[in-house]
Motif scaffolding. Structure first.
Motif, mmCIF file in Angstrom:
data_model
loop_
_atom_site.group_PDB
_atom_site.id
_atom_site.type_symbol
_atom_site.label_atom_id
_atom_site.label_comp_id
_atom_site.label_asym_id
_atom_site.label_seq_id
_atom_site.Cartn_x
_atom_site.Cartn_y
_atom_site.Cartn_z
ATOM 1 N N GLY A 177 0.794 -1.225 0.000
ATOM 2 C CA GLY A 177 0.000 0.000 0.000
ATOM 3 C C GLY A 177 0.826 1.275 0.000
ATOM 4 N N SER A 178 2.128 1.203 0.278
ATOM 5 C CA SER A 178 2.925 2.439 0.229
ATOM 6 C C SER A 178 3.872 2.402 -0.974
ATOM 7 N N VAL A 179 4.257 3.592 -1.401
ATOM 8 C CA VAL A 179 5.087 3.702 -2.596
ATOM 9 C C VAL A 179 6.392 4.393 -2.233
ATOM 10 N N ALA A 180 7.513 3.844 -2.691
ATOM 11 C CA ALA A 180 8.815 4.488 -2.445
ATOM 12 C C ALA A 180 9.499 4.694 -3.787
ATOM 13 N N ARG A 181 10.289 5.764 -3.855
ATOM 14 C CA ARG A 181 11.041 6.038 -5.070
ATOM 15 C C ARG A 181 12.515 6.031 -4.775
ATOM 16 N N GLY A 182 13.312 5.708 -5.753
ATOM 17 C CA GLY A 182 14.749 5.765 -5.539
ATOM 18 C C GLY A 182 15.507 5.094 -6.657
ATOM 19 N N THR A 183 16.818 4.959 -6.427
ATOM 20 C CA THR A 183 17.679 4.314 -7.411
ATOM 21 C C THR A 183 18.069 2.943 -6.880
ATOM 22 N N VAL A 184 18.012 1.944 -7.749
ATOM 23 C CA VAL A 184 18.324 0.583 -7.297
ATOM 24 C C VAL A 184 19.838 0.423 -7.148
ATOM 25 N N ALA A 185 20.255 0.091 -5.899
ATOM 26 C CA ALA A 185 21.688 -0.099 -5.648
ATOM 27 C C ALA A 185 22.068 -1.569 -5.795
ATOM 28 N N GLY A 186 21.081 -2.467 -5.772
ATOM 29 C CA GLY A 186 21.365 -3.895 -5.910
ATOM 30 C C GLY A 186 20.477 -4.705 -4.997
ATOM 31 N N VAL A 187 20.955 -5.888 -4.645
ATOM 32 C CA VAL A 187 20.234 -6.717 -3.674
ATOM 33 C C VAL A 187 21.195 -7.041 -2.537
ATOM 34 N N ASP A 188 20.635 -7.373 -1.367
ATOM 35 C CA ASP A 188 21.522 -7.706 -0.250
ATOM 36 C C ASP A 188 21.658 -9.223 -0.105
ATOM 37 N N ALA A 189 22.347 -9.647 0.954
ATOM 38 C CA ALA A 189 22.629 -11.081 1.123
ATOM 39 C C ALA A 189 21.371 -11.902 1.371
ATOM 40 N N GLU A 190 20.247 -11.228 1.655
ATOM 41 C CA GLU A 190 18.979 -11.950 1.838
ATOM 42 C C GLU A 190 18.096 -11.869 0.600
ATOM 43 N N GLY A 191 18.630 -11.281 -0.476
ATOM 44 C CA GLY A 191 17.847 -11.168 -1.703
ATOM 45 C C GLY A 191 16.871 -10.006 -1.677
ATOM 46 N N ARG A 192 17.023 -9.093 -0.675
ATOM 47 C CA ARG A 192 16.132 -7.919 -0.612
ATOM 48 C C ARG A 192 16.630 -6.849 -1.568
ATOM 49 N N LEU A 193 15.700 -6.096 -2.135
ATOM 50 C CA LEU A 193 16.102 -5.029 -3.051
ATOM 51 C C LEU A 193 16.568 -3.826 -2.247
ATOM 52 N N VAL A 194 17.709 -3.280 -2.615
ATOM 53 C CA VAL A 194 18.239 -2.112 -1.896
ATOM 54 C C VAL A 194 18.006 -0.880 -2.758
ATOM 55 N N LEU A 195 17.263 0.065 -2.181
ATOM 56 C CA LEU A 195 16.892 1.279 -2.907
ATOM 57 C C LEU A 195 17.504 2.485 -2.199
ATOM 58 N N VAL A 196 18.127 3.376 -2.963
ATOM 59 C CA VAL A 196 18.669 4.601 -2.370
ATOM 60 C C VAL A 196 17.695 5.736 -2.689
ATOM 61 N N SER A 197 17.124 6.324 -1.629
ATOM 62 C CA SER A 197 16.138 7.403 -1.817
ATOM 63 C C SER A 197 16.852 8.669 -2.286
ATOM 64 N N PRO A 198 16.095 9.637 -2.821
ATOM 65 C CA PRO A 198 16.725 10.890 -3.276
ATOM 66 C C PRO A 198 17.534 11.572 -2.168
ATOM 67 N N ASP A 199 17.153 11.394 -0.889
ATOM 68 C CA ASP A 199 17.924 12.018 0.204
ATOM 69 C C ASP A 199 19.117 11.157 0.643
ATOM 70 N N GLY A 200 19.378 10.063 -0.063
ATOM 71 C CA GLY A 200 20.569 9.258 0.220
ATOM 72 C C GLY A 200 20.353 8.110 1.179
ATOM 73 N N THR A 201 19.149 8.003 1.767
ATOM 74 C CA THR A 201 18.939 6.885 2.702
ATOM 75 C C THR A 201 18.683 5.581 1.937
ATOM 76 N N LYS A 202 19.198 4.510 2.548
ATOM 77 C CA LYS A 202 19.031 3.196 1.927
ATOM 78 C C LYS A 202 17.858 2.462 2.556
#
Ligand code: BT5
Length: 335
Positions: free
Chosen positions: A283-308
């Motif tokens: 139900g929520s939407v996030a925007r950002g740049t895809v930095a990759g995936v982590d060791a658990e296969g989760r998608l890592v997104l970097v928000s415009p303010d730099g938070t991961k």
């Protein structure tokens, strides 16, 4: 295994010609009997080259998934037992029922056509004849939470299977899609039979548009098939056996070591890497740049303010046009 299946298994295992003498010795029958079985296989649609001096070489298997044609191609435990249905509502539903009744890990349900094929969140999955629609029963010794990386892992195995064919490479789109130039070629639906702490079984459903030449209007612009990409039909039994072999190899490592060993390989095949995306999750939407995936296969997104931020699931859409088939290293070369 029948004599015919043993003969086929020998031909499949050999990368080159196998002599008639070798086959007759291995199978304990005369060379004339070997020749008769080769002829019978040719009648069933197998293309087998024959040379008086070199013997026989399997060139192509028929594009049919009936047990006698497919079972000899199963190399490990994924695919045993093998349940084939000409038409079924959803292979995942059949596999779940079999799993509840105690089907072992590796049991496989394949259908030529699904009338009620499902995607995530109950979405419909278009499954006409010509595709590969199958579900595997797994019994991983892990917690329910750890199974979140299974679709990610299996999408990697699917791209490996496809890579066994002379085709341009397909990519993965986290978490469960197989894509080619932004169009969906396949998808994965993992369903769990579990309690809070224990996984009883997992059913991993995989749908791949193989020999499909057209799609209904809503999918026309978003979907494609391997036949469209290759310009010719592919052997589904060979593709399925290649996917199962890769899946079994990856899965046994994943059971011991988790997703971490696959992270880099996955990122290399990820069409989202470095792209600006929107992810819709619960139900929520996030925007950002895809930095990759982590060791658990989760998608890592970097928000415009730099938070991961890390995501375990969701719907990803591009905020830029999807690239064609560039890889991360090619991106660097462009810059
Ligand atoms: C998936 O869901 O991509 C998972 C698909 C899993 C299908 C397999 S087939 C064997 C097994 N038995 C089943 O019943 N299911 C599994 P999702 O990410 O939610 O994507 C679903 C969306 O993909 C739909 O809403 C359509 O927009 C699109 N779609 C439907 N059929 C498609 C197709 N054949 N090719 C490409 N896109 C399709």
């Amino acid at each position: 295994m029948s004599l015919r299946e043993k003969l086929l298994a020998r031909l499949l295992a050999a990368a080159d010609f196998v002599s008639g003498a070798e086959l007759s010795g291995a199978l304990g029958v005369s060379r004339c009997a070997v020749w008769k079985h080769i002829e019978a296989l040719r009648d069933e649609g197998y293309e087998i080259a024959g040379s008086p001096r070199r013997g026989y070489r399997l060139l192509k298997v028929p594009d049919a998934l009936y047990p006698p044609l497919f079972s000899p191609l199963v190399r490990g435990k994924f695919g045993r037992p093998y349940h084939f249905y000409p038409v079924v509502s959803s292979t995942n539903d059949v596999a779940k029922e079999l799993a509840r009744q105690g089907a072992p890990e590796g049991a496989l349900v394949v259908a030529e056509e699904q009338t009620g094929g499902r995607g995530r969140l109950g979405r419909a999955w278009h499954s006409p004849p010509g595709g590969l629609w199958f579900s595997l029963v797994l019994r991983p010794p892990v917690s329910p939470a750890a199974t979140q990386s299974l679709p990610v892992l299996l999408s990697l195995a699917v791209t490996d299977g496809v890579a066994a064919f002379p085709l341009p490479s397909v990519e993965v789109k986290w978490p469960n899609d197989i894509v080619y130039q932004g169009k969906k070629v396949g998808g994965i639906l993992v369903e769990l039979g579990a309690e809070a702490e224990a996984v009883h079984f997992v059913v991993a459903g995989i749908g791949l548009n193989v020999n499909i030449t057209s799609f209904p209007a809503p999918l026309e612009k978003t979907a494609t098939s391997l036949q469209k990409i290759a310009g010719e039909a592919l052997s589904r039994p060979q593709l399925l056996s290649a996917i199962l072999a890769a899946a079994e190899r990856y899965y046994s490592c994943w059971c011991r070591e988790g997703f971490a060993p696959f992270r880099e390989d996955y990122e290399r095949r990820l069409c989202l890497l470095g792209r600006e995306v929107e992810i819709c999750c619960g139900g929520s939407v996030a925007r950002g740049t895809v930095a990759g995936v982590d060791a658990e296969g989760r998608l890592v997104l970097v928000s415009p303010d730099g938070t991961k931020r890390r995501f375990v699931g969701g719907e990803v859409t591009f905020k830029q046009k999807p690239r064609q088939t560039l890889r991360p290293d090619e991106d660097k070369a462009e810059a």
